[in-house]
Design a protein around this motif. Structure first.
Motif, PDB file in Angstrom:
ATOM      1  N   CYS A   4       0.734  -1.047   0.292  1.00 36.91           N
ATOM      2  CA  CYS A   4       0.103   0.090  -0.158  1.00 36.91           C
ATOM      3  C   CYS A   4       1.024   1.267  -0.117  1.00 36.91           C
ATOM      4  CB  CYS A   4      -0.963   0.124   1.167  1.00 36.91           C
ATOM      5  SG  CYS A   4      -2.079  -1.305   1.109  1.00 36.91           S
TER       6      CYS A   4
ATOM      7  N   HIS B  23      -2.763  -3.305  -8.039  1.00 38.14           N
ATOM      8  CA  HIS B  23      -2.643  -3.218  -6.500  1.00 38.14           C
ATOM      9  C   HIS B  23      -4.126  -2.496  -6.144  1.00 38.14           C
ATOM     10  CE1 HIS B  23      -1.599  -2.612  -2.232  1.00 38.14           C
ATOM     11  NE2 HIS B  23      -2.314  -1.554  -2.419  1.00 38.14           N
TER      12      HIS B  23
ATOM     13  N   CYS C 265      -7.094  -3.797  -3.645  1.00 42.76           N
ATOM     14  CA  CYS C 265      -6.673  -3.485  -2.338  1.00 42.76           C
ATOM     15  C   CYS C 265      -8.086  -2.285  -2.178  1.00 42.76           C
ATOM     16  CB  CYS C 265      -5.595  -2.767  -2.093  1.00 42.76           C
ATOM     17  SG  CYS C 265      -5.555  -2.019  -0.422  1.00 42.76           S
TER      18      CYS C 265
ATOM     19  N   CYS D  87      -6.513   1.441  -0.870  1.00 43.74           N
ATOM     20  CA  CYS D  87      -5.915   2.141  -2.020  1.00 43.74           C
ATOM     21  C   CYS D  87      -6.895   2.415  -3.182  1.00 43.74           C
ATOM     22  CB  CYS D  87      -4.829   1.386  -2.765  1.00 43.74           C
ATOM     23  SG  CYS D  87      -3.326   1.185  -1.440  1.00 43.74           S
TER      24      CYS D  87
HETATM   25 ZN   LIG Z   1      -3.365  -1.015  -0.655  1.00 46.75          ZN
END
Ligand SMILES: [Zn+2]
Lengths: 188, 222
Positions: B3, B29, B33, B36
């Motif tokens: 992250c 990512h 996530c 994020c």
């Molecule tokens: Zn993340």
């Protein structure tokens, strides 16, 4: 042989040429000035100062190929010069007192709890962004206004702001972070 | 990618300065996530909001006034440079004379009135000769024109300033003028340079008679 002097061509002529040359850029110039100063009256003063500075150089202006970056450069320098001159006068004390009243609508944002992303996005209104911009320092404000709002590239800004690329990048990064913080929490 | 690194790359991502490989890694990512992803959406909304800020526009009157002021203030600035900020007089030796086609040089000052004759409403050239002892770069020249005369192309302008480079020796300025009315007039010339100035007054009589021989040449001491 005698040096020949002539009276300048009638003032109405350069005045008209000057206006013809700069008129297409005046709205743009005012837009930048408004973003930098945050107030209509200050933006008008800034544009007026720039025009006065450029007036004696109107014939040189006609030669410039890319006039907008050049105009922005003059505007930014004038903005910084005025700011410095202004800060040396006692008026700046009065103004900073009234400026905090003008940015009250940002303070009201602070009292609200930051919510989920959707709520934060709704805070990114022009009004909030301008109010937050007014709270940045001149250098951060300039790079953010000219790059993120007016769309000048960083290499162009290297010349306009007379600042190396690396410095511009980190300045821009800090400016955006501060803006978001101010808009979300009402303060840095 | 974690992250922390992803967040660090977001600025470059939106600036379009990430290489394709890193760009893919960040995108992957963000897609997986949720934290994020939220930051990504926020940054995207922020950038769009900045990009779409409506341009502030000036009022119509402002443009007109601003251009008019620029011209007027420029003249005023030149004038004040020429008239008010002078610490001393220009180095001795700068001479100014007025001449016309039919007269010898007319000396300034001394209260002597030189006769010049101009036909009413007819354009004629008065020559002003600035004899400078040295080069004067960016000197401000000022003319104060009496109401009986009009400078061609400058109707109703009673004072005109501009910058010019004077060479060492004679510098000839031609003034196309038109007589509006007859009378005793004073024409003033001023040269300002580096906080110093020199002013000369030429006393002239304008006789509005086209039959009289036209005499019109002048000289000045700066
Ligand atoms: Zn993340």
């Amino acid at each position: 042989m005698d040096n020949i002097l002539t009276i300048p061509a009638s003032q109405t002529l350069p005045a008209r040429e000057f206006e013809t040359l700069l008129c297409p850029h005046l709205d743009f110039l005012y837009g930048v000035a408004f973003r930098l100063t945050g107030l209509q009256a200050d933006a008008e003063d800034l544009v007026q100062d720039v025009l006065l500075k450029l007036y004696p150089k109107y014939s040189e202006l006609a030669e410039i190929e890319k006039i907008r970056p050049w105009l922005v450069k003059v505007t930014y320098r004038t903005f910084i010069d005025n700011k410095r001159r202004y800060q040396r006068t006692p008026f700046s004390l009065l103004k900073s007192a009234s400026a905090s009243e003008e940015t009250n609508h940002v303070d009201t944002l602070a009292s609200q709890n930051p919510g989920p992303a959707q709520m934060v996005e709704n805070k990114f209104t022009s009004r909030n962004i301008q109010a937050a911009l007014n709270m940045l320092n001149e250098e951060q404000k300039a790079v953010c206004v000219l790059h993120d709002i007016e769309g000048f590239s960083l290499p162009e800004l290297e010349d306009i702001l007379a600042t190396p690329l690396g410095t511009l990048k980190s300045r821009l990064h800090r400016a955006r972070a501060s803006l978001k913080k101010i808009i979300k929490y009402g303060t840095f | 990618m974690g992250c922390h690194k992803t967040i660090k790359h977001l600025d470059d991502y939106f600036d379009g300065s990430l290489g394709q490989d890193l760009l893919n890694v960040v995108q992957n990512h963000v897609n997986k996530c949720p934290e994020c992803h939220e930051l990504f959406q926020e940054e995207k909304a922020f950038r769009l909001a900045l990009f779409n800020m409506p341009a502030a526009t000036p009022s119509r009157e402002f443009s007109e006034i601003a251009f008019r002021n620029a011209a007027a203030l420029h003249q005023k600035k030149l004038r004040s440079r020429a008239w008010y900020s002078m610490a001393g007089t220009l180095a001795a030796g700068l001479m100014v004379w007025l001449t016309t086609m039919f007269s010898g040089p007319i000396m300034p000052g001394s209260g002597i009135t030189a006769d010049i004759t101009l036909a009413l409403n007819e354009t004629q050239n008065i020559k002003v000769l600035f004899d400078s002892p040295r080069v004067l770069q960016d000197a401000t020249l000022t003319l104060v024109i009496p109401k009986e005369l009009d400078l061609v192309d400058y109707p109703d302008t009673r004072e005109l300033s501009w910058t010019a480079d004077l060479k060492q020796g004679p510098n000839m300025l031609t003034l196309p003028v038109r007589a509006i009315e007859a009378g005793n007039i004073v024409l003033v010339t001023r040269v300002a340079h580096d906080n110093q100035s020199s002013t000369q007054s030429f006393h002239l009589a304008v006789r509005a008679d086209s039959l009289v021989e036209r005499r019109l040449d002048l000289l000045q001491t700066v």
